[in-house]
Design an enzyme around this catalytic site. Structure first.
Site, PDB file in Angstrom:
ATOM      1  N   GLU A 182      34.722  49.420  39.942  1.00  0.00           N
ATOM      2  CA  GLU A 182      36.157  49.161  40.117  1.00  0.00           C
ATOM      3  C   GLU A 182      36.374  47.781  40.717  1.00  0.00           C
ATOM      4  OE1 GLU A 182      38.790  52.194  41.602  1.00  0.00           O
ATOM      5  OE2 GLU A 182      37.193  53.639  41.390  1.00  0.00           O
ATOM      6  N   CYS A 240      39.335  57.243  47.964  1.00  0.00           N
ATOM      7  CA  CYS A 240      39.501  58.566  47.356  1.00  0.00           C
ATOM      8  C   CYS A 240      38.142  59.088  46.917  1.00  0.00           C
ATOM      9  CB  CYS A 240      40.423  58.456  46.145  1.00  0.00           C
ATOM     10  SG  CYS A 240      42.097  58.034  46.642  1.00  0.00           S
ATOM     11  N   HIS A 241      37.297  58.186  46.420  1.00  0.00           N
ATOM     12  CA  HIS A 241      35.974  58.610  45.969  1.00  0.00           C
ATOM     13  C   HIS A 241      35.051  58.763  47.169  1.00  0.00           C
ATOM     14  CE1 HIS A 241      37.306  56.224  42.243  1.00  0.00           C
ATOM     15  NE2 HIS A 241      37.605  57.484  42.069  1.00  0.00           N
ATOM     16  N   GLY A 242      34.435  59.927  47.286  1.00  0.00           N
ATOM     17  CA  GLY A 242      33.543  60.145  48.429  1.00  0.00           C
ATOM     18  C   GLY A 242      32.101  60.183  47.972  1.00  0.00           C
TER      19      GLY A 242
END
EC number: 2.7.4.6
Length: 21
Positions: A15, A3-5
């Protein structure tokens, strides 16, 4: 992670560290 770009490295590392622990 996926999700993180933009902050995929910094956020992912933090994380992942939590997941490993």
């Amino acid at each position: 992670n996926v999700c993180h770009g933009s902050d995929s490295v910094e956020s992912a590392n933090k994380e992942i560290d939590l997941w490993f622990k």
